[in-house]
Structure formats: C-alpha cells, structure tokens
Design a protein around this motif. Structure first.
Motif, PDB file in Angstrom:
ATOM      1  N   ARG A  65       0.823  -1.201   0.000  1.00 41.95           N
ATOM      2  CA  ARG A  65       0.000   0.000   0.000  1.00 41.95           C
ATOM      3  C   ARG A  65       0.868   1.266   0.000  1.00 41.95           C
ATOM      4  NH1 ARG A  65      -4.864  -1.770  -0.228  1.00 41.95           N
ATOM      5  NH2 ARG A  65      -5.705  -3.305   1.196  1.00 41.95           N
ATOM      6  N   ASP A  66       2.165   1.097  -0.207  1.00 45.51           N
ATOM      7  CA  ASP A  66       3.050   2.261  -0.247  1.00 45.51           C
ATOM      8  C   ASP A  66       2.749   3.116  -1.469  1.00 45.51           C
ATOM      9  OD1 ASP A  66       4.330   1.592   2.065  1.00 45.51           O
ATOM     10  OD2 ASP A  66       5.916   0.472   1.059  1.00 45.51           O
ATOM     11  N   ARG A  67       3.032   4.370  -1.325  1.00 46.53           N
ATOM     12  CA  ARG A  67       2.800   5.292  -2.432  1.00 46.53           C
ATOM     13  C   ARG A  67       3.967   5.250  -3.403  1.00 46.53           C
ATOM     14  NH1 ARG A  67       1.568   9.517   2.005  1.00 46.53           N
ATOM     15  NH2 ARG A  67       3.777   9.146   2.115  1.00 46.53           N
ATOM     16  N   ILE A  72      11.781   5.285  -1.305  1.00 43.77           N
ATOM     17  CA  ILE A  72      12.164   3.874  -1.240  1.00 43.77           C
ATOM     18  C   ILE A  72      11.529   3.078  -2.374  1.00 43.77           C
ATOM     19  CG2 ILE A  72      10.320   3.177   0.342  1.00 43.77           C
ATOM     20  CD1 ILE A  72      13.925   1.888   0.407  1.00 43.77           C
ATOM     21  N   MET A  73      10.334   3.468  -2.793  1.00 46.22           N
ATOM     22  CA  MET A  73       9.694   2.772  -3.911  1.00 46.22           C
ATOM     23  C   MET A  73      10.461   3.013  -5.205  1.00 46.22           C
ATOM     24  SD  MET A  73       7.239   0.948  -2.879  1.00 46.22           S
ATOM     25  CE  MET A  73       6.236   0.638  -4.298  1.00 46.22           C
ATOM     26  N   TRP A  74      10.959   4.225  -5.396  1.00 46.38           N
ATOM     27  CA  TRP A  74      11.758   4.511  -6.590  1.00 46.38           C
ATOM     28  C   TRP A  74      13.044   3.693  -6.574  1.00 46.38           C
ATOM     29  CZ3 TRP A  74      10.129   6.767 -10.832  1.00 46.38           C
ATOM     30  CH2 TRP A  74       8.996   7.570 -10.751  1.00 46.38           C
ATOM     31  N   ILE A  77      12.037  -0.047  -7.349  1.00 47.72           N
ATOM     32  CA  ILE A  77      11.693  -0.217  -8.763  1.00 47.72           C
ATOM     33  C   ILE A  77      12.940  -0.068  -9.632  1.00 47.72           C
ATOM     34  CG2 ILE A  77      10.389   0.797 -10.675  1.00 47.72           C
ATOM     35  CD1 ILE A  77       8.198   1.451  -8.559  1.00 47.72           C
ATOM     36  N   GLY A  78      13.794   0.900  -9.296  1.00 48.23           N
ATOM     37  CA  GLY A  78      15.042   1.070 -10.047  1.00 48.23           C
ATOM     38  C   GLY A  78      15.946  -0.146  -9.941  1.00 48.23           C
ATOM     39  N   PHE A  79      16.009  -0.745  -8.748  1.00 40.98           N
ATOM     40  CA  PHE A  79      16.818  -1.947  -8.576  1.00 40.98           C
ATOM     41  C   PHE A  79      16.294  -3.083  -9.440  1.00 40.98           C
ATOM     42  CE2 PHE A  79      17.262  -6.101  -6.588  1.00 40.98           C
ATOM     43  CZ  PHE A  79      18.641  -6.225  -6.594  1.00 40.98           C
ATOM     44  N   ILE A  80      14.983  -3.289  -9.430  1.00 43.88           N
ATOM     45  CA  ILE A  80      14.411  -4.387 -10.216  1.00 43.88           C
ATOM     46  C   ILE A  80      14.661  -4.165 -11.706  1.00 43.88           C
ATOM     47  CG2 ILE A  80      12.250  -5.527 -10.871  1.00 43.88           C
ATOM     48  CD1 ILE A  80      11.289  -5.046  -7.986  1.00 43.88           C
ATOM     49  N   VAL A  81      14.504  -2.928 -12.165  1.00 51.06           N
ATOM     50  CA  VAL A  81      14.740  -2.626 -13.581  1.00 51.06           C
ATOM     51  C   VAL A  81      16.206  -2.863 -13.943  1.00 51.06           C
ATOM     52  CG1 VAL A  81      14.798  -0.747 -15.268  1.00 51.06           C
ATOM     53  CG2 VAL A  81      12.794  -1.057 -13.827  1.00 51.06           C
ATOM     54  N   LEU A  82      17.129  -2.351 -13.138  1.00 49.27           N
ATOM     55  CA  LEU A  82      18.550  -2.535 -13.439  1.00 49.27           C
ATOM     56  C   LEU A  82      18.977  -3.997 -13.320  1.00 49.27           C
ATOM     57  CD1 LEU A  82      20.183   0.585 -11.772  1.00 49.27           C
ATOM     58  CD2 LEU A  82      19.945   0.086 -14.198  1.00 49.27           C
ATOM     59  N   PHE A  83      18.436  -4.715 -12.353  1.00 54.68           N
ATOM     60  CA  PHE A  83      18.739  -6.135 -12.195  1.00 54.68           C
ATOM     61  C   PHE A  83      18.284  -6.913 -13.424  1.00 54.68           C
ATOM     62  CE2 PHE A  83      17.764 -10.415 -10.637  1.00 54.68           C
ATOM     63  CZ  PHE A  83      18.928 -10.723  -9.960  1.00 54.68           C
ATOM     64  N   THR A  84      17.093  -6.591 -13.918  1.00 56.72           N
ATOM     65  CA  THR A  84      16.563  -7.284 -15.092  1.00 56.72           C
ATOM     66  C   THR A  84      17.357  -6.930 -16.346  1.00 56.72           C
ATOM     67  OG1 THR A  84      14.382  -7.269 -14.066  1.00 56.72           O
ATOM     68  CG2 THR A  84      14.475  -7.699 -16.429  1.00 56.72           C
TER      69      THR A  84
END
Length: 93
Positions: A65-67, A72-74, A77-84
């Motif tokens: 439910r985080d905005r 921290i959400m950025w 999301i940035g980590f997941i994108v760069l990891f992928t």
C-alpha cells in the motif's frame, strides 16, 4: 510459487546452481566441448529461479500500500529494472 516460499526456494536454487557455474567466465581458456556445454546449460538454467525472484518482488510490490512517490519505492523499482536489464544483457555477452 511467487510468495515467500517460492522466493526462499529460488534463492536456495541460485546458491546451489551458482556454485557450479563459475566456469562460464573461463570462455577463453579452451574448455572442451562437453565441459562448455555443461557450464552453458547450468548458466541458462539459473535464469529460472532468478525469474521467480523477480516476479516475486513484483508480486510483493503489487500487494503493498506504499505510495509510488516515496523514495524507497523509486529505489526498489530502479533496482528491479537494473537487475533485469543486467541479466538480459548478460546473456548476450
């Protein structure tokens, strides 16, 4: 499959498979064909639990439910994108 249990099993599989894929970094030493096929196959196989980890992360993010504008959400999301991106481009190398 994409919950806590799947994430733990995927990490265990990555640890087990990761301990035998070290030779895919030795592509210039002239490995024989059988050895090269083995290490290439295990290297490709490690992508399955890695995909489970990425989809587990996305599944957990979808349930939060985080905005979106929280810093921290950025970062997440940035980590997941760069990891992928790193994983996909690593296949080409």
């Amino acid at each position: 499959l994409f919950g806590y249990g799947g994430l733990v099993l995927a990490m265990f599989a990555i640890v087990c498979l990761g301990s035998v894929v070290w030779a895919h970094h030795m592509f210039t030493v002239g490995l024989d064909l059988g050895t090269a096929i083995f290490f290439s196959s295990v290297t490709m196989l490690i992508g399955v639990p890695t995909g489970i980890k990425v989809f587990s992360w996305l599944y957990m993010l979808a349930g939060t439910r985080d905005r979106l504008w929280d810093p921290i959400m950025w970062w997440i999301i940035g980590f997941i994108v760069l990891f992928t991106i790193g994983g996909v481009t690593g296949i080409v190398l």
